[in-house]
Design a protein around this motif. Structure first.
Motif, PDB file in Angstrom:
ATOM      1  N   GLU A 145      66.697 120.575 100.924  1.00 46.91           N
ATOM      2  CA  GLU A 145      66.748 119.692  99.761  1.00 46.91           C
ATOM      3  C   GLU A 145      65.894 120.234  98.619  1.00 46.91           C
ATOM      4  OE1 GLU A 145      65.545 115.839 101.040  1.00 46.91           O
ATOM      5  OE2 GLU A 145      67.290 115.534 102.344  1.00 46.91           O
ATOM      6  N   GLU A 146      64.706 120.740  98.945  1.00 46.51           N
ATOM      7  CA  GLU A 146      63.814 121.283  97.928  1.00 46.51           C
ATOM      8  C   GLU A 146      64.403 122.535  97.288  1.00 46.51           C
ATOM      9  OE1 GLU A 146      60.353 121.933  95.560  1.00 46.51           O
ATOM     10  OE2 GLU A 146      61.303 120.181  96.499  1.00 46.51           O
ATOM     11  N   GLU A 147      64.974 123.424  98.114  1.00 48.73           N
ATOM     12  CA  GLU A 147      65.582 124.640  97.584  1.00 48.73           C
ATOM     13  C   GLU A 147      66.748 124.312  96.653  1.00 48.73           C
ATOM     14  OE1 GLU A 147      64.955 127.822  97.638  1.00 48.73           O
ATOM     15  OE2 GLU A 147      63.154 127.678  98.862  1.00 48.73           O
ATOM     16  N   GLN A 148      67.563 123.350  97.034  1.00 52.26           N
ATOM     17  CA  GLN A 148      68.705 123.000  96.204  1.00 52.26           C
ATOM     18  C   GLN A 148      68.274 122.288  94.923  1.00 52.26           C
ATOM     19  OE1 GLN A 148      71.561 120.969  98.704  1.00 52.26           O
ATOM     20  NE2 GLN A 148      72.202 122.874  99.665  1.00 52.26           N
ATOM     21  N   ARG A 149      67.167 121.538  94.983  1.00 52.94           N
ATOM     22  CA  ARG A 149      66.632 120.918  93.765  1.00 52.94           C
ATOM     23  C   ARG A 149      66.155 122.001  92.790  1.00 52.94           C
ATOM     24  NH1 ARG A 149      61.982 119.876  91.471  1.00 52.94           N
ATOM     25  NH2 ARG A 149      60.783 120.759  93.198  1.00 52.94           N
ATOM     26  N   LEU A 150      65.414 122.989  93.308  1.00 54.95           N
ATOM     27  CA  LEU A 150      64.943 124.083  92.476  1.00 54.95           C
ATOM     28  C   LEU A 150      66.109 124.879  91.892  1.00 54.95           C
ATOM     29  CD1 LEU A 150      61.995 125.381  94.695  1.00 54.95           C
ATOM     30  CD2 LEU A 150      61.802 124.116  92.544  1.00 54.95           C
ATOM     31  N   MET A 151      67.172 125.024  92.692  1.00 56.90           N
ATOM     32  CA  MET A 151      68.340 125.752  92.222  1.00 56.90           C
ATOM     33  C   MET A 151      69.033 125.022  91.075  1.00 56.90           C
ATOM     34  SD  MET A 151      71.455 127.171  94.541  1.00 56.90           S
ATOM     35  CE  MET A 151      70.221 127.539  95.768  1.00 56.90           C
ATOM     36  N   ARG A 152      69.149 123.688  91.202  1.00 57.16           N
ATOM     37  CA  ARG A 152      69.770 122.905  90.122  1.00 57.16           C
ATOM     38  C   ARG A 152      68.963 123.038  88.835  1.00 57.16           C
ATOM     39  NH1 ARG A 152      70.683 119.230  94.391  1.00 57.16           N
ATOM     40  NH2 ARG A 152      68.759 118.111  93.913  1.00 57.16           N
ATOM     41  N   GLU A 153      67.636 123.011  88.963  1.00 58.55           N
ATOM     42  CA  GLU A 153      66.779 123.155  87.788  1.00 58.55           C
ATOM     43  C   GLU A 153      66.963 124.531  87.150  1.00 58.55           C
ATOM     44  OE1 GLU A 153      62.813 122.371  89.030  1.00 58.55           O
ATOM     45  OE2 GLU A 153      63.139 120.200  89.272  1.00 58.55           O
ATOM     46  N   GLN A 154      67.080 125.570  87.984  1.00 61.35           N
ATOM     47  CA  GLN A 154      67.269 126.915  87.456  1.00 61.35           C
ATOM     48  C   GLN A 154      68.613 127.048  86.754  1.00 61.35           C
ATOM     49  OE1 GLN A 154      66.183 130.023  90.132  1.00 61.35           O
ATOM     50  NE2 GLN A 154      67.150 131.636  88.948  1.00 61.35           N
ATOM     51  N   LEU A 155      69.644 126.432  87.318  1.00 63.21           N
ATOM     52  CA  LEU A 155      70.958 126.462  86.680  1.00 63.21           C
ATOM     53  C   LEU A 155      70.928 125.755  85.333  1.00 63.21           C
ATOM     54  CD1 LEU A 155      73.281 125.773  89.741  1.00 63.21           C
ATOM     55  CD2 LEU A 155      73.225 127.849  88.374  1.00 63.21           C
ATOM     56  N   LEU A 156      70.234 124.615  85.262  1.00 69.06           N
ATOM     57  CA  LEU A 156      70.120 123.887  83.995  1.00 69.06           C
ATOM     58  C   LEU A 156      69.383 124.718  82.956  1.00 69.06           C
ATOM     59  CD1 LEU A 156      69.294 120.265  85.259  1.00 69.06           C
ATOM     60  CD2 LEU A 156      71.403 121.025  84.154  1.00 69.06           C
ATOM     61  N   ARG A 157      68.330 125.426  83.393  1.00 64.26           N
ATOM     62  CA  ARG A 157      67.604 126.287  82.457  1.00 64.26           C
ATOM     63  C   ARG A 157      68.487 127.415  81.960  1.00 64.26           C
ATOM     64  NH1 ARG A 157      63.288 125.608  86.143  1.00 64.26           N
ATOM     65  NH2 ARG A 157      63.741 127.613  87.106  1.00 64.26           N
ATOM     66  N   THR A 158      69.299 127.973  82.856  1.00 64.16           N
ATOM     67  CA  THR A 158      70.199 129.059  82.464  1.00 64.16           C
ATOM     68  C   THR A 158      71.206 128.583  81.424  1.00 64.16           C
ATOM     69  OG1 THR A 158      69.998 130.069  84.657  1.00 64.16           O
ATOM     70  CG2 THR A 158      71.873 130.752  83.309  1.00 64.16           C
ATOM     71  N   VAL A 159      71.774 127.387  81.656  1.00 65.31           N
ATOM     72  CA  VAL A 159      72.740 126.829  80.698  1.00 65.31           C
ATOM     73  C   VAL A 159      72.076 126.584  79.354  1.00 65.31           C
ATOM     74  CG1 VAL A 159      74.161 124.815  80.168  1.00 65.31           C
ATOM     75  CG2 VAL A 159      74.207 125.797  82.467  1.00 65.31           C
ATOM     76  N   ALA A 160      70.854 126.026  79.374  1.00 65.00           N
ATOM     77  CA  ALA A 160      70.135 125.733  78.130  1.00 65.00           C
ATOM     78  C   ALA A 160      69.824 127.014  77.362  1.00 65.00           C
ATOM     79  CB  ALA A 160      68.849 124.973  78.442  1.00 65.00           C
ATOM     80  N   GLU A 161      69.406 128.061  78.081  1.00 71.66           N
ATOM     81  CA  GLU A 161      69.104 129.328  77.424  1.00 71.66           C
ATOM     82  C   GLU A 161      70.357 129.961  76.839  1.00 71.66           C
ATOM     83  OE1 GLU A 161      67.218 131.573  80.454  1.00 71.66           O
ATOM     84  OE2 GLU A 161      65.341 130.417  80.392  1.00 71.66           O
ATOM     85  N   THR A 162      71.490 129.836  77.558  1.00 65.32           N
ATOM     86  CA  THR A 162      72.751 130.376  77.052  1.00 65.32           C
ATOM     87  C   THR A 162      73.164 129.659  75.772  1.00 65.32           C
ATOM     88  OG1 THR A 162      73.476 130.927  79.293  1.00 65.32           O
ATOM     89  CG2 THR A 162      75.177 130.797  77.598  1.00 65.32           C
ATOM     90  N   GLN A 163      73.047 128.337  75.769  1.00 62.52           N
ATOM     91  CA  GLN A 163      73.397 127.574  74.580  1.00 62.52           C
ATOM     92  C   GLN A 163      72.480 127.914  73.414  1.00 62.52           C
ATOM     93  OE1 GLN A 163      73.197 123.561  76.057  1.00 62.52           O
ATOM     94  NE2 GLN A 163      75.317 123.565  76.784  1.00 62.52           N
TER      95      GLN A 163
END
Length: 298
Positions: A145-163
């Motif tokens: 659960e913790e790993e997948q939470r960290l992964m979701r946060e990293q994906l959101l950061r990637t999307v934000a940086e791309t935008q």
């Protein structure tokens, strides 16, 4: 989704994660994070196999990060490898003989334990693994659960940086150039208390600078920001030194934010390259013009 011991005993979870059998927990988590990010369903919405692989990777982490489950899995995996090695060394007749012998042994055990209430037949390695997998399913994995939470946060950061990158590349900073003025006597060695570095420190807190040009004439400079938001915030809030405030204004009247929304053609690669080249040429001309004005006034 209910896990099956047979499914995971057939797969090599270490090969799935790309790690060695002796891998430490930190290596397991690092390998999982790397591969799971690559095949995350949010990044591969049109690939149904990505979701399946992501699920398998998650279960691999769940099993290999639990000491009891990993021990049971390792036992099954090693037994399977040993069996494969033995089978390679047997010809077809010996393999058939071996299979018949094993079946007779199983039949004998069944006959023995079916007539006696005690003791019960010992569990096979696969059954022990299945018990461990069922336990994990009931308890849930906090690590997963913790790993997948960290992964979701990293994906959101990637999307934000791309935008953010897309917004920056579609913004024409040369059309939103800001003129900066402050009080300074001619030939003032302190330039009214402002230097290039000091101006940068005042301005960069609003966003990245594309260019900052200090005039040779005291009390004057030009700046371009990477985004419209940064330029507008600097105009609205920056005052500089209390004892010698800055005055910021557009070099030319700027458009509204609505007019800044890029069209699909404005994001084309060739158009972007040409625009950047034009901006660079304009900045060269601007610097030359400011230098000529300084020399004329000097």
């Amino acid at each position: 989704m209910k896990m099956s011991a047979a499914k995971f005993s057939d797969a090599n979870l270490y090969e799935l994660l790309g790690i060695e059998l002796e891998a430490e927990q930190a290596e397991i988590r690092k390998a999982y994070r790397k591969k799971a990010l690559e095949c995350h369903p949010d990044k591969n919405p049109d690939n149904p196999k990505a979701a399946e692989l992501f699920h398998e990777l998650s279960k691999a982490l769940e099993i290999l990060s639990d000491a009891s489950a990993r021990s049971a899995y390792d036992k099954v995996l090693k037994a399977k490898k040993a069996s494969e090695l033995r089978n390679k060394q047997l010809d077809s007749k010996r393999q058939k003989f071996k299979a018949d012998l094993e079946q007779r042994e199983r039949d004998a055990l069944y006959t023995l334990f079916s007539k006696q209430p005690y003791p019960t037949a010992p569990k096979s390695d696969e059954e022990v693994l299945q018990d461990q997998i069922e336990r994990l399913r009931r308890e849930g994995s906090k690590l997963l659960e913790e790993e997948q939470r960290l992964m979701r946060e990293q994906l959101l950061r990637t999307v934000a940086e791309t935008q953010k990158t897309k917004a920056a590349t579609s913004f024409d900073s040369s059309a939103h150039r800001i003129k900066i003025k402050w009080k300074a006597e001619k030939k003032d060695p302190n330039n009214g208390g402002y230097t290039q570095e000091k101006l940068q420190n005042f301005l960069k807190k609003y966003g990245e600078l594309v260019a900052l040009v200090m005039s040779k004439k005291t009390g004057s400079a030009l700046v371009e920001f990477q985004t419209l938001d940064a330029a507008e915030m600097a105009l609205a809030y920056e005052k500089g030194l209390v004892e010698n405030p800055l005055q910021l204004e557009w070099v030319t009247p700027t458009t509204t934010k609505a007019a800044e929304k890029p069209t699909s053609s404005s994001l084309d690669y060739e158009d972007l390259v040409m625009r950047k080249l034009r901006q660079a040429e304009e900045r060269k001309k601007l610097i030359a013009q400011m230098q000529a004005e300084d020399e004329a006034e000097g």
